[in-house]
Design an enzyme around this catalytic site. Structure first.
Site, PDB file in Angstrom:
ATOM      1  N   THR A 102       0.845  -1.196   0.000  1.00  0.00           N
ATOM      2  CA  THR A 102       0.000   0.000   0.000  1.00  0.00           C
ATOM      3  C   THR A 102       0.884   1.251   0.000  1.00  0.00           C
ATOM      4  O   THR A 102       2.090   1.176  -0.283  1.00  0.00           O
ATOM      5  CB  THR A 102      -0.988  -0.029   1.193  1.00  0.00           C
ATOM      6  OG1 THR A 102      -1.939   1.026   1.041  1.00  0.00           O
ATOM      7  CG2 THR A 102      -0.286   0.151   2.535  1.00  0.00           C
ATOM      8  N   ASN A 103       0.332   2.409   0.305  1.00  0.00           N
ATOM      9  CA  ASN A 103       1.138   3.635   0.389  1.00  0.00           C
ATOM     10  C   ASN A 103       0.624   4.491   1.547  1.00  0.00           C
ATOM     11  O   ASN A 103      -0.288   4.087   2.271  1.00  0.00           O
ATOM     12  CB  ASN A 103       1.093   4.399  -0.947  1.00  0.00           C
ATOM     13  CG  ASN A 103      -0.313   4.787  -1.323  1.00  0.00           C
ATOM     14  OD1 ASN A 103      -0.970   5.532  -0.600  1.00  0.00           O
ATOM     15  ND2 ASN A 103      -0.803   4.254  -2.433  1.00  0.00           N
ATOM     16  N   ARG A 104       1.186   5.672   1.723  1.00  0.00           N
ATOM     17  CA  ARG A 104       0.933   6.462   2.927  1.00  0.00           C
ATOM     18  C   ARG A 104      -0.273   7.393   2.840  1.00  0.00           C
ATOM     19  O   ARG A 104      -0.480   8.223   3.723  1.00  0.00           O
ATOM     20  CB  ARG A 104       2.189   7.274   3.272  1.00  0.00           C
ATOM     21  CG  ARG A 104       3.357   6.369   3.704  1.00  0.00           C
ATOM     22  CD  ARG A 104       4.584   7.184   4.032  1.00  0.00           C
ATOM     23  NE  ARG A 104       4.233   8.334   4.831  1.00  0.00           N
ATOM     24  CZ  ARG A 104       4.671   9.571   4.619  1.00  0.00           C
ATOM     25  NH1 ARG A 104       5.458   9.801   3.598  1.00  0.00           N
ATOM     26  NH2 ARG A 104       4.311  10.551   5.399  1.00  0.00           N
TER      27      ARG A 104
END
Ligand code: PMT
Length: 396
Positions: free
Chosen positions: A203-205
């Protein structure tokens, strides 16, 4: 700063208005409070006066500055809020009865009107009460429906005072000019999760804050809003239809399914560019020192969208960049066939990912570039909507 005439009628929920009054006062709204005699049996006027840092009026037969009080305060206010609105006060107002300062002020008031009925479920569901509330709606009162749940008298049903933040949100919505009325806005927000196995993902932030603030702002401004959201920890904005998705593929399907519905599409989501080529059906065991996961490109949702877009639609992308902000954003604007792209520097800790703040450059199709200084995402969202409005629809 709005001038708010806050009416409190005599129900057990009167104390809940203290939280609303306190929040309105803290953000600098100017308040005057009117209570019925019955309301003062539940909460003392002094309490409202101290919490609201404002005058509280109960007695109708007095004058302020040489004028009759109900006409003076009803002319002063731009919005009148009545919470809680009891069955008795609703009935009087529906019939035009003006027998106390609250009902006199309500009858004399012709600005923005909002009321929140709260009472016992049987009183609320009595057809006479429902009919009175309908009459008030026809007379321009915006009614914030009571919530269902446990009531003060031990019964269960509809009649609870709504959450303070909902009431405040509805007050804000009334006070905000509805320049997006009749516009349908589709917004994406948050990250996507690309599964590796049943327990792990890539995933990402992205926190979703930017997209959620855009959705909230568009709804406040009168738009119909659908929000396609990746997994985030934010409450759904009031009034917005939220479609929850997980992976880039889910998001693509949801966007393409709803695309034709929208006049404006804003892709604020941080969609994964790559996903694992294969999803293991069982948890990958820790058997070797190294684990290589092959990643393959996801479909570019904006590019897919641009193939089927209607000529009347306005499509906005975001560009999350760590370097060469303008050049990279410009490239995406062209390649993805967008009307506008919002470029933000995601290398900075004080803006961008998971911050309440952002600082962006808005690149328009005609070459214009608008710089928005660092500010709360809530305000950046409104600035972005202002720019979309000025760049898109003639009839706005
Ligand atoms: O969520 P927050 O914590 O509030 O942070 C906000 C934000 C930084 C995520 C947001 O402001 C932002 O920049 N969103 C876009 C992030 C991104 O994916 O940027 P990109 O430059 O990789 O993609 C460009 C555009 O293409 C984006 O509109 C993106 O939604 C879209 N895209 C990307 C990949 C893909 N497969 N399909 C797409 O449509």
């Amino acid at each position: 700063m709005a001038k708010i005439l806050f009416g409190v009628s005599g129900g057990i929920a009167a104390y809940k208005s203290l939280e609303v009054v306190s929040a309105l006062r803290k953000r600098g709204e100017e308040l005057k409070i009117v209570m019925t005699e019955e309301a003062t049996k539940f909460v003392a006027p002094l309490t409202f006066s101290v919490v609201g840092k404002c005058p509280v009026y109960v007695e109708p037969f007095q004058s302020i500055e040489g004028s009759v009080i109900h006409t003076t305060i009803s002319q002063w206010a731009e919005i009148m809020v009545i919470a809680p609105l009891t069955a008795n006060t609703a009935a009087k107002m529906a019939c035009g009865i003006a027998d106390n300062l609250l009902t006199m002020s309500a009858l004399a008031f012709n600005g923005l009107k909002i009321a929140s009925p709260s009472m016992n479920v049987r009183m609320y569901e009595n057809p006479i009460t429902l009919e009175n509330i309908e009459k008030l709606k026809k007379n321009g009162w915006h009614i914030v429906e009571p919530e269902s749940g446990h009531l003060a008298d031990g019964e269960y049903g509809k009649g609870r005072y709504p959450k303070a933040e909902l009431l405040i949100f509805e007050i804000d919505r009334m006070l905000t000019p509805h320049d997006y009325e009749k516009k349908k806005v589709l917004i994406t927000a948050g990250p996507t999760r690309e599964a590796i196995d049943p327990v792990r993902y890539v995933t990402n932030r992205s926190s979703g804050k930017m997209g959620y603030e855009l959705a909230r702002a568009a709804y406040l401004r009168g738009a119909d809003v659908k929000l396609i959201s990746g997994p985030v920890n934010i409450d759904a904005p009031y009034g917005v239809e939220v479609l929850n998705v997980e992976s880039a593929e889910d998001m693509k399907r949801a966007v393409l399914k709803n695309a034709k519905w929208a006049d404006i599409v804003i892709m604020a989501a941080a969609v994964a560019d790559y996903r694992p080529a294969h999803i293991s059906t069982s948890k990958i065991k820790k058997t070797s020192d190294e684990l290589n996961i092959k990643l393959v490109k996801t479909d570019d949702i904006l590019k897919e969208l641009s193939k089927i877009r209607l000529s009347s639609q306005f499509i906005v992308g975001f560009a999350a960049e760590t370097d060469d902000l303008l050049r990279n954003a410009q490239k995406k604007l062209k390649e993805k066939n967008l009307d506008m792209i919002i470029a933000n520097d995601v290398s900075r800790k004080d803006i961008g990912f998971d911050s309440n703040y952002n600082e962006v450059k808005i690149l328009c199709k005609d070459g214009e570039i608008i710089s928005l200084q660092r500010n709360e995402k809530r305000l950046i969202a409104h600035n972005i909507l202002d720019t979309i409005k000025s760049q898109s629809f003639k009839e706005f």
